[in-house]
Scaffold this motif. Structure first.
Motif, PDB file in Angstrom:
ATOM      1  N   ARG A  15       0.898  10.261  -7.623  1.00 21.41           N
ATOM      2  CA  ARG A  15       0.593   9.561  -6.372  1.00 21.41           C
ATOM      3  C   ARG A  15      -0.904   9.240  -6.261  1.00 21.41           C
ATOM      4  N   ARG A  43      -6.127   0.923  -4.429  1.00 18.78           N
ATOM      5  CA  ARG A  43      -7.363   0.780  -3.655  1.00 18.78           C
ATOM      6  C   ARG A  43      -8.406  -0.014  -4.447  1.00 18.78           C
ATOM      7  N   GLY A  69       0.789  -1.229   0.000  1.00 22.88           N
ATOM      8  CA  GLY A  69       0.000   0.000   0.000  1.00 22.88           C
ATOM      9  C   GLY A  69       0.819   1.277   0.000  1.00 22.88           C
ATOM     10  N   ASP A  70       0.479   2.180   0.939  1.00 27.38           N
ATOM     11  CA  ASP A  70       1.048   3.533   0.967  1.00 27.38           C
ATOM     12  C   ASP A  70       2.558   3.559   1.179  1.00 27.38           C
ATOM     13  N   THR A  71       3.099   2.630   1.970  1.00 25.89           N
ATOM     14  CA  THR A  71       4.555   2.635   2.191  1.00 25.89           C
ATOM     15  C   THR A  71       5.299   2.351   0.890  1.00 25.89           C
ATOM     16  N   ILE A  86       4.059   2.874  -2.117  1.00 27.12           N
ATOM     17  CA  ILE A  86       3.807   4.009  -3.010  1.00 27.12           C
ATOM     18  C   ILE A  86       4.824   5.113  -2.732  1.00 27.12           C
ATOM     19  N   GLN A  87       5.096   5.378  -1.438  1.00 27.78           N
ATOM     20  CA  GLN A  87       6.079   6.406  -1.083  1.00 27.78           C
ATOM     21  C   GLN A  87       7.468   6.032  -1.592  1.00 27.78           C
ATOM     22  N   ARG A 145      -2.538   5.495  -5.859  1.00 30.46           N
ATOM     23  CA  ARG A 145      -3.373   5.123  -4.717  1.00 30.46           C
ATOM     24  C   ARG A 145      -4.754   4.662  -5.174  1.00 30.46           C
TER      25      ARG A 145
END
Length: 176
Positions: free
Chosen positions: A141, A149, A125-127, A129-130, A145
């Motif tokens: 970004r 999702r 997920g977000d980690t 993506i960063q 996301r």
């Protein structure tokens, strides 16, 4: 007066000739040329188009695709291609052949790389993506996301994820 043991006495007229090729050497060169020709015959038409071969050699290789394999005519045609190959410098042809064949391997490797990247995005997920944004700031970004999702939502429903495929396409098109 010459001494019988003198090395000049036993020299042949072609010993100092740089271009002299022995019969064995000639046979070896011919076999190498024919082997290279057989590698060309194994290529598809699109791969041959990318090679940039001479017109006569290109036509001969294409003609071999029409002749039935395991026939005497096919064997003779392969020998003819080998004979044509003797007139060309083998190094550029071999280099182009390696480039054409290796390109497919590189493409397969890139596909696997993007699939692993997509799987890490879906799992972390977000980690992830960063991390990806740090490496490739040209990516969007919000779009990443949204794909992640939606793909996770589709995967929990048990259906094949259309968004995961679109995420893969997006990564492949944006990262070069």
């Amino acid at each position: 007066m010459k001494i019988v043991g003198d090395s000049e006495h036993f020299q042949q007229p072609y010993d100092n000739d740089e271009e002299y090729v022995s019969r064995t050497g000639f046979k070896k060169e011919s076999e190498e040329a024919q082997a290279l020709g057989m590698r060309l015959v194994a290529l598809s038409k699109t791969q041959l188009d990318r090679m940039g071969l001479d017109e006569f050699l290109y036509d001969a290789v294409l003609k071999s695709k029409v002749i039935k394999q395991k026939t005497e005519a096919y064997r003779r045609h392969l020998q003819y291609i080998g004979k044509l190959m003797r007139n060309y410098d083998h190094e550029p042809i071999a280099a182009a052949l390696d480039k054409v064949l290796n390109k497919n391997n590189n493409e397969a490797g890139q596909i696997q790389l993007f699939e692993k990247m997509r799987d890490r995005l879906l799992n972390n997920g977000d980690t992830e993506i960063q991390t990806l944004m740090d490496d490739h700031p040209q990516l969007d970004r919000q779009k990443l996301r949204q794909f992640v999702r939606q793909a996770n939502k589709e995967l929990t429903q048990g259906t094949e994820s259309k968004s995961a495929k679109e995420l893969f396409k997006y990564l492949r098109s944006e990262i070069t």
